[in-house]
Motif scaffolding. Structure first.
Motif, PDB file in Angstrom:
ATOM      1  N   MET A 146       0.932  -1.459  -0.059  1.00 10.75           N
ATOM      2  CA  MET A 146      -0.108   0.001   0.329  1.00 10.75           C
ATOM      3  C   MET A 146       0.880   1.202   0.093  1.00 10.75           C
ATOM      4  SD  MET A 146      -3.379  -0.693  -0.125  1.00 10.75           S
ATOM      5  CE  MET A 146      -4.383  -2.097   0.356  1.00 10.75           C
ATOM      6  N   LYS A 179       1.147   5.059   0.778  1.00  3.88           N
ATOM      7  CA  LYS A 179       0.385   6.238   1.823  1.00  3.88           C
ATOM      8  C   LYS A 179       0.014   7.561   1.101  1.00  3.88           C
ATOM      9  CE  LYS A 179       1.908   3.916   5.821  1.00  3.88           C
ATOM     10  NZ  LYS A 179       2.466   3.859   7.096  1.00  3.88           N
ATOM     11  N   LEU A 232      -3.384   4.539  -0.940  1.00  5.48           N
ATOM     12  CA  LEU A 232      -4.575   4.383   0.022  1.00  5.48           C
ATOM     13  C   LEU A 232      -5.803   5.552  -0.393  1.00  5.48           C
ATOM     14  CD1 LEU A 232      -2.778   3.727   3.304  1.00  5.48           C
ATOM     15  CD2 LEU A 232      -4.071   1.995   1.787  1.00  5.48           C
ATOM     16  N   LYS A 233      -5.106   6.727  -1.072  1.00  7.07           N
ATOM     17  CA  LYS A 233      -6.131   7.697  -1.252  1.00  7.07           C
ATOM     18  C   LYS A 233      -5.711   8.293  -2.924  1.00  7.07           C
ATOM     19  CE  LYS A 233      -4.916  10.501   2.288  1.00  7.07           C
ATOM     20  NZ  LYS A 233      -5.149  11.433   3.414  1.00  7.07           N
ATOM     21  N   LYS A 237      -8.414  -1.623  -1.577  1.00  2.50           N
ATOM     22  CA  LYS A 237      -8.795  -0.981  -0.553  1.00  2.50           C
ATOM     23  C   LYS A 237      -8.095   0.567  -0.796  1.00  2.50           C
ATOM     24  CE  LYS A 237      -8.602  -1.011   4.328  1.00  2.50           C
ATOM     25  NZ  LYS A 237      -7.664  -1.602   5.632  1.00  2.50           N
ATOM     26  N   CYS A 238      -9.254   1.677  -0.975  1.00  4.32           N
ATOM     27  CA  CYS A 238      -8.673   2.900  -1.266  1.00  4.32           C
ATOM     28  C   CYS A 238      -9.899   3.949  -1.337  1.00  4.32           C
ATOM     29  CB  CYS A 238      -8.253   2.851  -2.761  1.00  4.32           C
ATOM     30  SG  CYS A 238      -7.935   4.453  -3.438  1.00  4.32           S
TER      31      CYS A 238
END
Length: 317
Positions: free
Chosen positions: A1, A3, A30-31, A63-64
């Motif tokens: 992942m 960050k 993640l974003k 997963k985001c």
């Protein structure tokens, strides 16, 4: 992942969006923020392509957290991109910005991550680019400092973006004071950038990137530039906003950075590399008469379709 937050700027190129997301899927940030310009008025093809481009965002299925800033109407390059980046930095203190035609390798993200952290509070640095157009560079360190904030994949901080003024209302005053002469030492560069900024100020050029460059120069901020190119631009051809012609063939390959990471000891401009970029990437003299006429005839001879597409954009600027 991964960050760090990433802003993806999209418009009407679903195939390009798909390729960028394919890279992001390997990274799994993640974003992800997505800002999309709207379709041009009475353009049915735009409506269809904008819709398909936005549908590609559903493929961000790891997963985001995905945040969206979708415009219903077309604002154009300067206003739409400025709007999207400002929205991004209202929510984040730093981050990476990708347009939908910019395909980075994975080293690009590590490069941005390291330098966003290292220069977080250093007001001498305003931008990190993933581009290296100085093909004959002999830089020993992992990166160098440049005047040019190339934007085919880049990163910055909210502290720097706050200095951005898209309308560059201050340009006439800077021009009177011969500000450009202090930034660029050669007459041809001074003429080139004065012409570019005049057209940008008068809205003859629809660009957010030229105002960004000027705002960085105005605030004495440099750009971190990798020793090797880390991002490929695939946005060439008749449907591109600015990179219409294939004649100049600016589609640079990408490379992996050496594992040993070496920071420069001093924050100073690498004039040798910047001069190379001006002469060989920007090809500044091609935008000044009489070289401009010669350049246009070369495009007409070698790439007639590109010439006719680009004619109105280029000849009268």
């Amino acid at each position: 992942m991964f960050k760090l937050p990433i802003l993806l700027l999209i418009f009407n190129r679903p195939d390009s969006v798909k390729k960028v997301i394919k890279v992001l899927k390997r990274l799994k940030p993640l974003k992800v923020y997505v800002s999309a310009d709207g379709p041009r008025n009475r353009n049915d093809l735009d409506y269809d392509l904008c819709k398909k481009s936005r549908e590609e965002i559903f493929n961000i299925n790891w997963k985001c957290k995905v945040s969206k800033n979708y415009l219903n109407f077309n604002l154009g390059c300067r206003d739409a991109v400025s709007n999207g980046i400002t929205w991004f930095f209202k929510n984040e203190k730093l981050g990476i910005i990708l347009e939908d035609d910019c395909i980075p390798n994975l080293d690009f993200f590590k490069f941005c991550e390291i330098n966003l952290k290292k220069y977080k509070n250093d007001e001498r640095v305003g931008c990190i680019t993933g581009n290296n157009f100085a093909l004959k560079s002999t830089v020993r360190e992992t990166y160098y400092f440049s005047k040019y904030p190339h934007c085919w994949g880049w990163a910055t901080w909210s502290r720097a973006w706050r200095k951005y003024k898209k309308d560059i209302a201050f340009w006439p005053n800077l021009k009177r004071k011969k500000f450009i002469d202090k930034i660029f030492l050669k007459k041809i560069e001074q003429k080139y950038w004065t012409k570019i900024l005049d057209h940008t100020y008068n809205r003859k050029i629809d660009s957010w990137a030229y105002p960004w460059s000027l705002c960085l120069w105005r605030n004495n901020m440099l750009t971190i530039t990798p020793k090797l190119n880390l991002v490929k631009n695939i946005g060439f051809g008749k449907n591109a906003t600015h990179t219409v012609s294939n004649f100049d063939d600016n589609r640079y390959k990408t490379y992996k950075l050496p594992k040993k990471y070496v920071h420069p000891k001093k924050i100073i401009v690498n004039y040798k590399n910047d001069n190379y970029v001006f002469n060989n990437h920007l090809k500044g003299k091609n935008f000044l008469y009489p070289y401009r006429i010669i350049h246009l005839f070369k495009i007409l001879f070698f790439s007639p379709m590109s010439f006719y597409t680009k004619f109105k954009k280029v000849l009268f600027q």
